[in-house]
Scaffold this active site. Sequence first.
Site: not given
Ligand code: MN
Length: 499
Positions: A276, A350
């Site tokens: 990120k 997920r």
């Molecule tokens: Mn993530």
Amino acid sequence: MSDAVKVGFVPLSAPVQGILVAFCDDQLKLGAATRKALGTAADIVRRAAAANQFKGKSGAALDILTPEGVKAERLIVIGAGKSSELKEKDFLKFGGVAAGKLNAGSNAVTVIAELPDGAMAPDQAAAIATGIRLRAYRFDRYKTKKKDDENGAARADVSIAVDDVAATRKAFAPDAHTVDGVILARELVNEPPNVLYPEEFARRAGQLRKIGVDVNVLDVKAMTKLGMGALLGVSQGSARPGRTVIMRWNGGKKGEAPVAFVGKGVCFDTGGISIKSAGGMEDMKGDMGGAACVVGLMHALAARKARVNAVGAIGLVENMPDGNAQRPGDIVTSMSGQTIEIINTDAEGRLVLADVLWYVAKKFKPKFMVDLATLTGAIMVALGTDHAGMFSNNDELAERLTKVGLETGEKVWRMPLGPEYDKQIDSQFADMKNTGGRNGGSITAAQFLQRFVDGTPWAHLDIAGTAMGAPKTEINQSWGSGYGVRLLDRLVSEYYEKK
Ligand code: MN
Ligand code: ZN
């Protein structure tokens, strides 16, 4: 926990001490007990209201220094608006507003639980107590210099004057445990990631054993044996090993299928190799908000001895970039046997949930599963921070969640699922890939999860917008909101407990 506020109940006739909190309607009418406590000074409310343009609007507050001769040192009048239209969440709000008005000197506080036309019902007064406690919470463990004026409610001793003390205590008793669960969830979300990593999180979940929860911790060896390749692929880049924690509360009939709650517990999410950007990355300590909610919920259910069999399961990992980290292009095999091509290592939640959902579905055959996850930024684009996104394969469960969401104020908004979205996660090399691109990003994430529920009635709550950093409210001033604990506790009590 930084929740030192004391809340108790006394009779309406009890003598008033310290700060007096009372309610009026939108005609500025006060109740009988309030007028009695104020005596000849009751008239001051109208004059102060005129001077401050206070009109008794719901949740507005008027702060008055009381004249000589009145027992109370300060009078806080809270508007109840049209008092015939009040709902549970209004009383929560009133409690929050009252607590928000307290300052460092606010030691003794008396709240007169009455509306102009009579005393509040026990569950209404209990909701005020809940609102006070939720508002008073603050997380200041790491502040070595505490500012006295920051949050007066944290040290207040609040007496709520009610019509029926015994009935109100009885109404509040289970709610007090639910509040404890919310505060536990907030604590976990607020804790820094160097303190709260998978093993430490598992240890804290283990403290639920003290209240009768059966807690089983699966370490890397156990998860490897189970074939949890999706979860372990995320975890492998961290120096801190992952854990799956299974909590069981057996308060229902022996042998009856449990209800199950599954939480994403990414204790820190750097994004992994698909790292990120730096701005705001510190917020990724909250990427375990789903797991925190499940622990808080299990606390609430066990502490209030809910008559239900419940399973709480959390997948705890850190998603880090490292020489051993998983790469885009890797293919992992989940516990279900389905293979997943990793496209973006930042779509890790997920992968963690895939194995935990499958494990819970197969092992416990629950009546339903609800998972909570700070899963996608896309859900914030769609819904902002006022609703969690809900995805479900079961209309009854979805309707129930919607209803208890409106009651508790922890709202959900149903989003679509459908086979049309499946093509977005088709992979040319494996059974599926872990991202479906920008369009419908929270939907394709849910569509992915659905492949691991094995037909179990299921709802997925995407709480990326509601679990952390949401705008402060009358009943929450904490960065970690504890979202979901009151929602799911109510789902259980309203629909799944033997009465
Ligand atoms: Mn993530
Ligand atoms: Zn994440």
